[in-house]
Design an enzyme around this catalytic site. Structure first.
Site, PDB file in Angstrom:
ATOM      1  N   CYS B  48       0.766  -1.242   0.000  1.00 29.21           N
ATOM      2  CA  CYS B  48       0.000   0.000   0.000  1.00 29.21           C
ATOM      3  C   CYS B  48       0.801   1.298   0.000  1.00 29.21           C
ATOM      4  O   CYS B  48       0.710   2.093  -0.939  1.00 29.21           O
ATOM      5  CB  CYS B  48      -0.973  -0.011   1.170  1.00 29.21           C
ATOM      6  SG  CYS B  48      -0.306  -0.740   2.683  1.00 29.21           S
ATOM      7  N   HIS B 111      -1.306   7.286   4.502  1.00 31.60           N
ATOM      8  CA  HIS B 111      -0.272   6.248   4.439  1.00 31.60           C
ATOM      9  C   HIS B 111       1.083   6.692   3.904  1.00 31.60           C
ATOM     10  O   HIS B 111       1.894   5.869   3.501  1.00 31.60           O
ATOM     11  CB  HIS B 111      -0.788   5.044   3.633  1.00 31.60           C
ATOM     12  CG  HIS B 111      -0.663   3.775   4.416  1.00 31.60           C
ATOM     13  ND1 HIS B 111      -0.712   2.524   3.862  1.00 31.60           N
ATOM     14  CD2 HIS B 111      -0.478   3.584   5.735  1.00 31.60           C
ATOM     15  CE1 HIS B 111      -0.583   1.613   4.794  1.00 31.60           C
ATOM     16  NE2 HIS B 111      -0.435   2.231   5.945  1.00 31.60           N
TER      17      HIS B 111
END
Lengths: 492, 492
Positions: B48, B111
């Site tokens: 990710c 993130h």
């Protein structure tokens, strides 16, 4: 209403509409967009002959005789030394459709026996262009004759001799011949205003895979993809022809496959079973779940999708229903009439039985599938490189010994786990509930099962296609060896 | 022209349009039917954080710093003890879009680092609703704090405390919150007539998977399918909202994923990579080929399909192009402008590089993919039940030791063999031709590569989300332990 069935060997994952990554089937995808996609549709056996017998009789192979008892749980078919074939006692779809004035034609591979008594025109078809067996070869016409191609009652030549297949380049124009036959038959029927049943059973995607020159090298997928593209193109032309003739609203068309993609022929000559486990010859989803599309403009709402558990045997009952006929009442019929599913969106509760020869390997009910036996093939065969599950290996599931699970079936939830990789815990409530239900279905099935006389036990070189009717005219009669019947060898 | 990117974790095979057998994504399928389906679209990393950094910078993680050198070929991301994050020297898409008057919002998972200097509003975004890290938990707020949820500059609560996720039932209404945020932002931008960039980075399909009450139990596929259905429904509502506001022809929308489905979470919380090999964490197709759909009514011809080799990094260049901006010229940009592909059907020749941390594992050019290194995970990890390729095992390919093939790459033809099961013979002419070409691309790539400062090497409990800005107002500040920086552990 006329009906047409396109039947060939193709995997669930071979169509763009089913997620094939090169998406090279615009006509089949269009057929799906205009018709109804069946996502949970099954063949009756993971091998060609029994599936085809099931389609035309509406009955499981274990009932209609298309199985063997030579070994436990063995797949069997009709090579040219097979002695058996479709029994006279079976009632085939075209035989029944005659009562409603239908004219029936089979184009392509028959595969229900090649001896005179098994001839498709003796079992209800009015016309035939194609072969009785697979287009394997070339043979030497001494040890083994080349497979004949028939027009109606007579052979008109043999594969590799008169109907060329170039195994080096993969070139053969057979699909074009089969296409033209279909177009001509449809035109003729339209002109004579007679309802028809067309069974278009072509074999370009079955090894040895072939395609016409114009399609060779046109696919991302290699020769197999070339063959798929030619079939796709042909399906488009046939549907277009129906529309141009103004009879598409009077013609119900169904596309499906007789078994999953033969992964053993991959990557050059094998297709794709998408996310499913293993392929042809196995009773995992990859062996028996098939691409399926129903098309009937003006009747089927465009873009429909069904999760009905369907079977090739349903095409028997559905075609009869379209003709206003009832299925025979003197025998067990496994097919169901899909018209309520297709026209009213109904879901009919029914199980799917997965057989391998004489053994009930697995049963699906709803989203659950219980395996009573698991086997891909023997260690011996596997050691020779015969692999029905290349790159796939699920511990305790893709077994190389015949594993019995009849007391504690392996259970999968095909919604959460379409790839059959995660058996449910035996201890779970979910397991117990589902297995209880499926066990009831199995008991009921077994209690009423009357197995047919097995047709695929005996082989004899003498019965091969040495001298098919018509061979004299062509000077193509061959001398048969002496009869020497033996048990056929079915290794898997 | 405004642009919107839907980014989440979903496998190539999770959409009906890509062959998921339960076909439960009518809105995404419709989006594809109205727009363009990309069948050969890739993320920049099988995990990710690096993928997201690549999307927003248009650069490979090895350039923008989102990788580790702690071990060879290790995947790394941004857990809450990570010290690094997106460097100030990187130029992010929303920063650049400001020059053209865009307002940018991120909804969902950022993130790219959670320490103050990495905050999305310091890197070009104007608004944020969501979390800096994955929604793992619940934590005890002593050993490990629960992940904060931000509105713009300040925390407004924490997962599991103020934003509930019920791990037993899988119930959480977060996707509904994220949906409402998107609808409101779009309405506001439409009213103010300012172009916008919306980055909808939701995480319902990332373990722990969740769905709102109204979607629980509605899918054939279990909880994962419920989450997919809710996302599908939300995408439909967002596209519909654009249409209702009359701005759909001025808004370019792209749907894709940051990595392949996490098969390790299957069958309850993992998706499907269709016919591809393995999943998230690996550089096989299942880890990096992604579902991808471009939608822009009135500009993209409906029902388009492209085989362009695409990348999430292309969304950087394409969005700039839509805004009439050029990508920065002072650095290497890996993304390309896809508008000629989307609007004129062009195919641009470009390779795909598959990295795992600091190692170039594989390269795709055309239909060929060469593996220079193979590794799924270590025997040690595998022995613990960590399996990125459940049920799949290809000899010499899905290896549990890091296998070097730099002198003789493993070569696959992804058209004939999308599942990477049949390496081409080293001796074949085809092999030599393809490898020669790919080797040239690799040399060129290596010669010009300037690796960024690795950001994912150091972890420190002290940097966790103990006291995010705004915690005082909520009485939710926690005491950080003493700083104790260490090399992060990246086992695979």
């Amino acid at each position: 209403t006329s009906s047409g069935v396109f039947l060939l060997q193709m995997g669930w994952g071979d169509l763009g509409a089913f997620g094939e990554p090169s998406k090279e089937t615009p006509n089949l995808d269009q057929m799906a967009a205009e018709g109804m996609l069946f996502l949970d549709f099954y063949t009756a056996n993971p091998l060609c002959s029994p599936s085809r017998a099931a389609l035309l009789t509406g009955r499981l192979p274990v009932r209609n005789g298309f199985y063997t008892t030579n070994g436990h749980a063995r797949n069997a078919y009709t090579p040219q030394d097979i002695v058996g074939g479709i029994p006279d006692s079976e009632l085939l779809l075209p035989e029944l459709l005659k009562k409603a004035g239908y004219v029936s034609k089979i184009i392509g591979k028959w595969h229900l026996g090649h001896r005179p008594q098994f001839h498709p025109l003796k079992h209800g078809f009015d016309e035939w262009f194609g072969s009785p067996n697979c287009h394997f070869g070339p043979y030497d016409n001494r040890e083994r004759p080349n497979i004949p191609v028939y027009r109606d009652w007579e052979m008109i030549g043999r594969y590799y001799e008169d109907f060329k297949i170039d195994l080096k380049t993969g070139e053969a124009n057979l699909t074009q011949l089969y296409l033209q036959e279909a177009l001509d038959f449809i035109s003729k029927q339209q002109a004579s205003q007679q309802p028809f049943f067309l069974y278009w059973a072509i074999d370009a995607t079955h090894a040895p895979v072939y395609a016409s020159k114009q399609f060779l090298g046109t696919s991302q997928r290699g020769l197999y993809g070339d063959a798929v593209r030619e079939i796709d193109d042909s399906v488009g032309k046939i549907l277009n022809h129906l529309q141009q003739l103004g009879i598409s609203e009077d013609t119900f068309v169904f596309f499906t496959s007789d078994n999953g993609a033969a992964l053993i022929s991959a990557p050059m000559q094998g297709g794709s079973n998408g996310p499913f486990l293993c392929g042809k010859q196995t009773t995992f989803e990859g062996g028996m779940r098939e691409p399926a599309i129903a098309w009937w403009p003006g009747h089927i709402p465009a873009g429909g999708v069904s999760h009905q558990l369907g079977s090739v045997m349903d095409l028997f009952s559905t075609s009869l229903s379209l003709a206003g006929l009832q299925p025979p009442s003197d025998r067990q019929i496994d097919g169901i009439d899909l018209l309520p599913v297709i026209l009213q969106g109904k879901l009919i509760d029914r199980p799917i039985f997965y057989y391998r020869g004489n053994e009930l390997m697995a049963v699906r009910a709803g989203l659950y599938k219980a395996h009573y036996w698991t086997w891909s093939n023997s260690w011996e065969e596997h050691g020779k490189g015969i692999d029905f599950c290349p790159g796939q290996s699920v511990s305790g599931v893709t077994t190389h010994t015949q594993e019995e699970h009849t007391y504690l079936p392996l259970l999968f939830h095909l919604g959460r786990d379409p790839g059959e990789k995660f058996p449910l815990s035996f201890a779970s409530e979910e397991y117990q509930r589902a297995v209880e239900r499926i066990s009831g279905l199995v008991q009921q099935h077994r209690a009423t099962l009357v197995p047919g006389q097995p047709q695929l036990n005996v082989c004899d070189q003498a019965v091969m296609n040495w001298s098919p009717p018509g061979c004299e005219k062509l000077g193509k009669c061959l001398k048969a060896p002496e009869s020497d019947p033996k048990k056929c060898s079915w290794p898997h």
